[in-house]
Write an enzyme that holds these catalytic residues in place. Structure first.
Site, PDB file in Angstrom:
ATOM      1  N   GLU A 167      24.038  35.750  19.199  1.00  0.00           N
ATOM      2  CA  GLU A 167      24.643  34.491  18.763  1.00  0.00           C
ATOM      3  C   GLU A 167      23.818  33.266  19.104  1.00  0.00           C
ATOM      4  O   GLU A 167      23.867  32.285  18.375  1.00  0.00           O
ATOM      5  CB  GLU A 167      26.092  34.337  19.229  1.00  0.00           C
ATOM      6  CG  GLU A 167      26.292  34.014  20.660  1.00  0.00           C
ATOM      7  CD  GLU A 167      27.773  33.885  21.045  1.00  0.00           C
ATOM      8  OE1 GLU A 167      28.568  33.420  20.232  1.00  0.00           O
ATOM      9  OE2 GLU A 167      28.100  34.265  22.183  1.00  0.00           O
ATOM     10  N   HIS A 199      21.761  60.413  20.558  1.00  0.00           N
ATOM     11  CA  HIS A 199      22.502  61.003  19.434  1.00  0.00           C
ATOM     12  C   HIS A 199      22.183  60.310  18.113  1.00  0.00           C
ATOM     13  O   HIS A 199      22.905  60.500  17.141  1.00  0.00           O
ATOM     14  CB  HIS A 199      24.004  60.950  19.722  1.00  0.00           C
ATOM     15  CG  HIS A 199      24.392  61.758  20.922  1.00  0.00           C
ATOM     16  ND1 HIS A 199      24.372  63.136  20.921  1.00  0.00           N
ATOM     17  CD2 HIS A 199      24.759  61.381  22.173  1.00  0.00           C
ATOM     18  CE1 HIS A 199      24.740  63.574  22.118  1.00  0.00           C
ATOM     19  NE2 HIS A 199      24.967  62.527  22.901  1.00  0.00           N
ATOM     20  N   LYS A 237      25.617  38.035  23.224  1.00  0.00           N
ATOM     21  CA  LYS A 237      24.975  36.824  23.756  1.00  0.00           C
ATOM     22  C   LYS A 237      23.623  36.598  23.076  1.00  0.00           C
ATOM     23  O   LYS A 237      23.327  35.505  22.621  1.00  0.00           O
ATOM     24  CB  LYS A 237      24.745  36.915  25.268  1.00  0.00           C
ATOM     25  CG  LYS A 237      25.919  36.680  26.166  1.00  0.00           C
ATOM     26  CD  LYS A 237      26.486  35.294  26.211  1.00  0.00           C
ATOM     27  CE  LYS A 237      27.499  35.059  25.155  1.00  0.00           C
ATOM     28  NZ  LYS A 237      28.805  35.610  25.260  1.00  0.00           N
ATOM     29  N   TRP A 288      34.240  22.488  10.868  1.00  0.00           N
ATOM     30  CA  TRP A 288      33.698  23.836  10.677  1.00  0.00           C
ATOM     31  C   TRP A 288      34.325  24.297   9.378  1.00  0.00           C
ATOM     32  O   TRP A 288      35.515  24.561   9.303  1.00  0.00           O
ATOM     33  CB  TRP A 288      34.090  24.759  11.838  1.00  0.00           C
ATOM     34  CG  TRP A 288      33.420  26.092  11.752  1.00  0.00           C
ATOM     35  CD1 TRP A 288      32.124  26.378  12.075  1.00  0.00           C
ATOM     36  CD2 TRP A 288      34.001  27.336  11.327  1.00  0.00           C
ATOM     37  NE1 TRP A 288      31.862  27.706  11.866  1.00  0.00           N
ATOM     38  CE2 TRP A 288      32.994  28.316  11.405  1.00  0.00           C
ATOM     39  CE3 TRP A 288      35.263  27.707  10.864  1.00  0.00           C
ATOM     40  CZ2 TRP A 288      33.213  29.647  11.056  1.00  0.00           C
ATOM     41  CZ3 TRP A 288      35.479  29.032  10.517  1.00  0.00           C
ATOM     42  CH2 TRP A 288      34.466  29.978  10.612  1.00  0.00           C
ATOM     43  N   ASN A 343      42.937  20.050  10.993  1.00  0.00           N
ATOM     44  CA  ASN A 343      42.281  21.227  11.567  1.00  0.00           C
ATOM     45  C   ASN A 343      43.142  22.436  11.232  1.00  0.00           C
ATOM     46  O   ASN A 343      44.317  22.456  11.582  1.00  0.00           O
ATOM     47  CB  ASN A 343      42.179  21.047  13.090  1.00  0.00           C
ATOM     48  CG  ASN A 343      41.813  22.331  13.808  1.00  0.00           C
ATOM     49  OD1 ASN A 343      41.074  23.160  13.269  1.00  0.00           O
ATOM     50  ND2 ASN A 343      42.318  22.505  15.019  1.00  0.00           N
ATOM     51  N   GLY A 344      42.565  23.407  10.544  1.00  0.00           N
ATOM     52  CA  GLY A 344      43.345  24.607  10.229  1.00  0.00           C
ATOM     53  C   GLY A 344      43.254  24.935   8.754  1.00  0.00           C
ATOM     54  O   GLY A 344      42.347  24.477   8.054  1.00  0.00           O
ATOM     55  N   CYS A 364      38.130  23.096  13.632  1.00  0.00           N
ATOM     56  CA  CYS A 364      37.558  21.754  13.591  1.00  0.00           C
ATOM     57  C   CYS A 364      38.078  20.986  14.799  1.00  0.00           C
ATOM     58  O   CYS A 364      38.999  21.432  15.473  1.00  0.00           O
ATOM     59  CB  CYS A 364      38.006  21.030  12.332  1.00  0.00           C
ATOM     60  SG  CYS A 364      37.637  21.944  10.829  1.00  0.00           S
ATOM     61  N   LYS A 368      33.338  27.260  18.376  1.00  0.00           N
ATOM     62  CA  LYS A 368      33.790  27.752  19.669  1.00  0.00           C
ATOM     63  C   LYS A 368      35.060  28.601  19.566  1.00  0.00           C
ATOM     64  O   LYS A 368      35.184  29.621  20.203  1.00  0.00           O
ATOM     65  CB  LYS A 368      34.025  26.560  20.599  1.00  0.00           C
ATOM     66  CG  LYS A 368      34.475  26.930  22.001  1.00  0.00           C
ATOM     67  CD  LYS A 368      33.374  27.631  22.755  1.00  0.00           C
ATOM     68  CE  LYS A 368      33.785  28.042  24.141  1.00  0.00           C
ATOM     69  NZ  LYS A 368      32.904  29.099  24.675  1.00  0.00           N
ATOM     70  N   GLU A 408      28.401  43.191  25.269  1.00  0.00           N
ATOM     71  CA  GLU A 408      28.481  41.741  25.463  1.00  0.00           C
ATOM     72  C   GLU A 408      27.074  41.119  25.501  1.00  0.00           C
ATOM     73  O   GLU A 408      26.847  40.034  24.956  1.00  0.00           O
ATOM     74  CB  GLU A 408      29.264  41.431  26.751  1.00  0.00           C
ATOM     75  CG  GLU A 408      29.156  40.031  27.301  1.00  0.00           C
ATOM     76  CD  GLU A 408      29.555  38.922  26.323  1.00  0.00           C
ATOM     77  OE1 GLU A 408      30.055  39.213  25.243  1.00  0.00           O
ATOM     78  OE2 GLU A 408      29.297  37.750  26.665  1.00  0.00           O
ATOM     79  N   ARG A 414      33.682  22.490  18.517  1.00  0.00           N
ATOM     80  CA  ARG A 414      34.703  23.107  17.665  1.00  0.00           C
ATOM     81  C   ARG A 414      34.252  23.237  16.217  1.00  0.00           C
ATOM     82  O   ARG A 414      34.921  23.884  15.406  1.00  0.00           O
ATOM     83  CB  ARG A 414      35.993  22.271  17.712  1.00  0.00           C
ATOM     84  CG  ARG A 414      36.592  22.166  19.086  1.00  0.00           C
ATOM     85  CD  ARG A 414      37.815  21.288  19.070  1.00  0.00           C
ATOM     86  NE  ARG A 414      38.891  21.877  18.320  1.00  0.00           N
ATOM     87  CZ  ARG A 414      39.809  22.700  18.815  1.00  0.00           C
ATOM     88  NH1 ARG A 414      39.773  23.010  20.084  1.00  0.00           N
ATOM     89  NH2 ARG A 414      40.750  23.191  18.049  1.00  0.00           N
TER      90      ARG A 414
HETATM   91  O1  M6R Z   1      38.645  31.921  22.733  1.00  0.00           O
HETATM   92  P1  M6R Z   1      38.548  33.407  22.737  1.00  0.00           P
HETATM   93  O2  M6R Z   1      38.127  33.945  24.043  1.00  0.00           O
HETATM   94  O3  M6R Z   1      39.790  34.077  22.231  1.00  0.00           O
HETATM   95  O4  M6R Z   1      37.402  33.715  21.695  1.00  0.00           O
HETATM   96  C1  M6R Z   1      37.059  35.021  21.337  1.00  0.00           C
HETATM   97  C2  M6R Z   1      35.717  35.074  20.678  1.00  0.00           C
HETATM   98  O5  M6R Z   1      35.725  34.349  19.488  1.00  0.00           O
HETATM   99  C3  M6R Z   1      34.604  34.535  21.598  1.00  0.00           C
HETATM  100  O6  M6R Z   1      34.557  35.246  22.786  1.00  0.00           O
HETATM  101  C4  M6R Z   1      33.240  34.642  20.895  1.00  0.00           C
HETATM  102  O7  M6R Z   1      32.903  35.968  20.718  1.00  0.00           O
HETATM  103  C5  M6R Z   1      32.161  33.902  21.707  1.00  0.00           C
HETATM  104  N1  M6R Z   1      31.397  33.058  20.839  1.00  0.00           N
HETATM  105  C6  M6R Z   1      31.212  34.809  22.363  1.00  0.00           C
HETATM  106  O8  M6R Z   1      30.293  34.145  23.164  1.00  0.00           O
END
Ligand code: M6R
Length: 582
Positions: A467, A483, A464, A70, A96-97, A2, A577, A460, A27
């Site tokens: 998400e 395979h 992208k 969040w 937050n937490g 959060c 994030k 990766e 966040r």
């Molecule tokens: O802050 P971090 O790089 O440790 O975060 C890791 C992942 O949570 C982050 O890369 C996540 O996969 C992203 N949303 C991808 O775009």
């Protein structure tokens, strides 16, 4: 995670907090709320994103705080959104937490009326329970009772103190001229000050007329170092762009150069540590994890050295191999990812040396590391990581070159790559990729293949696309499809081949041809045209830096797929994030 922000000073805090919350929205964006103290404490809460809200129905206040959520404990409702209050409405808390022992604490607070399902709400009730000790002591006691990584801020109707506590989640005090800001991240108050104190774990700050810091476990008073942060306030805003995501993608014209603009001796020192370690682990999650995976290939190819890539959440399986000669290189944008923190803690038990590549200065992971190198990508607000990922890749590539005594050569390659990216990222290029998005946005599935360092980039690419556009996408090592997964290919299934102009090229093209034969629509991301491609996205021939240039068009494609499919590319559903929960 959060976002929290609080203000104490001479201005109207309501507006400052509202605008700060907008900058922290990355966040968490399930719901939000503000508490403003005047004669009483008044609270305003809403479910959903803050969006363009210009004003809230609260009276002017010099002591004010807000929260963007969040959700972890408790559904997304107005009741569960913060701030939370004590029974007598005199104490308000934002948090937050996670409070791991909240159920136990709630049982001990039997005589209190709880208005929400959240773990957070135990804090104002705990403070209320002990308020006869005074506000400071009551907050201190609550801080000692809660377990788990978090940060909270409390205000009290009956005095003018604002108290903030850190037990593992970020908290930064911004110091203005007779005014103070406390937030989870600096962009929330960059319009007002760049002078900050970072709180460490087990610390609290009490702001009356001035801030005083304490260790809340020992009660001891602490002196803090004033730090002037380097981020520019404009960097953390959208400017002329419609979304943070496309702004941050376009910033890659400059960010590679910034990332590699490091003290060469420091880079060499880290490279030497890798050379001298008895086993090096590259550890990260999500996109940062894919960067670590690519790093494993880069070290193999460039330095002929084996390093182990491990996803942070799987790291505990490797504890048998850790000694005090092991090195852990942690890669993280936020520096707050819970799985990574846990991996670090496991490694520390075996006296492993921790070096981190972190984008957020002063973050938990940078504080927990033996040495921390700043990635320098600047504030990254879109949930999807883009510019940080390519900067992290650049740093790992540079380290690979440095580890064989060729730091200058690596730097030259990356400077050239940076200028090629600068030329590539123009409007025409984006239009070309947008046209592809228009062609494929109604498809259900997309597959991406790559080999060597482009294999993690295929993975990766899938992250992208998934998400931000919610299209089902999967990445594979090019040779693996035959395979099994090749059975998924139907007529016109979009398949993206990430091609590098090196020894892997032939194989990837052969694998792409196998897909085409089964009806796939082949999208080639490659420096050179090939007749297999139904759609060609040209990328510069960047040699070993190929994973850096190959991922960029996929970032742009994901952005346009999200828009065409009607989704907000900055704030994807179910995500935040930073992932500060396990
Ligand atoms: O802050 P971090 O790089 O440790 O975060 C890791 C992942 O949570 C982050 O890369 C996540 O996969 C992203 N949303 C991808 O775009």
């Amino acid at each position: 995670m959060c976002g929290i922000i609080a203000y104490k000073g001479f201005r109207d805090g309501v507006n400052i907090v509202l605008e700060g919350l907008k900058l922290l929205e990355y966040r968490g964006y399930d719901s939000w709320g503000i508490a403003a103290k005047n004669e009483d404490i008044h609270v305003f809460k809403e479910v959903g994103k803050i969006g363009e809200i210009k004003k809230v129905n609260l009276l002017r206040s010099n002591i004010c705080m807000g929260h963007t959520r969040w959700s972890t404990t408790g559904a997304v409702t107005k009741e569960n959104s913060h701030p939370h209050l004590s029974c007598d409405n005199k104490i308000a808390v934002i948090h937050n937490g996670i409070i791991e022992n909240y159920e136990e604490l709630k049982k001990q607070l039997k005589n209190h009326n709880f208005a929400s399902e959240t773990d957070t709400e135990v804090i104002p009730h705990l403070i209320e329970e002990n308020i006869n000790l005074g506000f400071f002591e009551a907050v201190k006691k609550a801080a000692n009772l809660i377990e788990g990584r978090s940060a909270f801020i409390a205000i009290n109707k009956d005095n003018d103190e604002m108290i903030a506590v850190r037990t593992g989640a970020p908290l930064i005090l911004g110091i203005g001229n007779n005014e103070y800001f406390i937030a989870s991240d600096v962009p929330a108050f960059l319009d007002y000050t760049k002078d900050v104190n970072y709180l460490d774990d087990n610390e609290m700050v009490v702001i009356k007329d001035h801030p005083n810091f304490f260790n809340f476990r020992t009660g001891e008073e602490i002196k803090k170092r004033l730090i002037t942060i380097s981020w520019d306030k404009e960097q953390s805003k959208k400017g002329d762009y419609k979304h943070y995501l496309i702004k941050e993608i376009m910033e890659q014209k400059e960010t590679i150069n910034k990332a590699i603009n490091q003290d060469e001796q420091e880079i060499q020192k880290i490279a030497d540590e890798i050379n001298n370690a008895f086993g090096t682990f590259f550890v990260g999650c999500g996109t940062s994890g894919k960067v670590c995976h690519a790093g494993e290939y880069l070290f193999s190819k460039i330095a002929k050295k084996h390093v182990n890539f491990v996803i942070a959440s799987e790291f505990s399986n490797y504890h048998h191999f850790l000694t005090d000669e092991t090195l852990m290189i942690v890669v993280t944008q936020s520096g707050e990812t819970a799985d990574v923190i846990e991996a670090i803690e496991a490694a520390k038990k075996e006296n492993v040396k921790i070096i981190s590549l972190v984008n957020v200065q002063g973050s938990t992971i940078s504080l927990k590391s033996d040495y921390s190198l700043l990635v320098k990508a600047g504030p990254e607000k879109a949930v999807a990581s883009t510019k940080t990922a390519t900067s992290q890749l650049a740093l790992l590539l540079l380290l690979a070159y440095a580890s064989i005594g060729k730091l200058k050569e690596g730097k030259r390659l990356l400077i050239e790559t940076s200028s090629m990216i600068n030329d590539m990222l123009n409007l025409r290029y984006e239009e070309h990729i947008k046209r592809l998005a228009e062609l494929i946005h109604k498809k259900e599935h997309a597959y991406i293949i790559g080999k060597s360092s482009n294999y993690p980039m295929a993975l990766e690419s899938a992250i992208k696309i998934q998400e931000v556009s919610y299209m089902h996408a999967e990445g594979f090592a090019a040779g693996e499809l035959k395979h099994g997964p090749i059975a998924l290919i139907e007529k016109n299934t979009p398949c993206i081949a990430l091609v590098a102009n090196d020894e892997t090229k032939k194989d990837v093209l052969v694998n792409a041809q196998e897909l085409k034969t089964r009806g796939a629509y082949i999208i080639g991301v490659a420096p050179e045209y090939n007749k297999i491609f139904d759609y060609w996205i040209k990328v510069p021939d960047a040699g070993d830096a190929s994973p850096i240039v190959n991922i960029i068009p996929i970032q742009i494609l994901s952005y346009h797929l999200a828009l065409l499919r009607g989704h907000d590319p900055d704030y994807p559903r179910n995500l935040a994030k930073g992932v500060t929960v396990k």
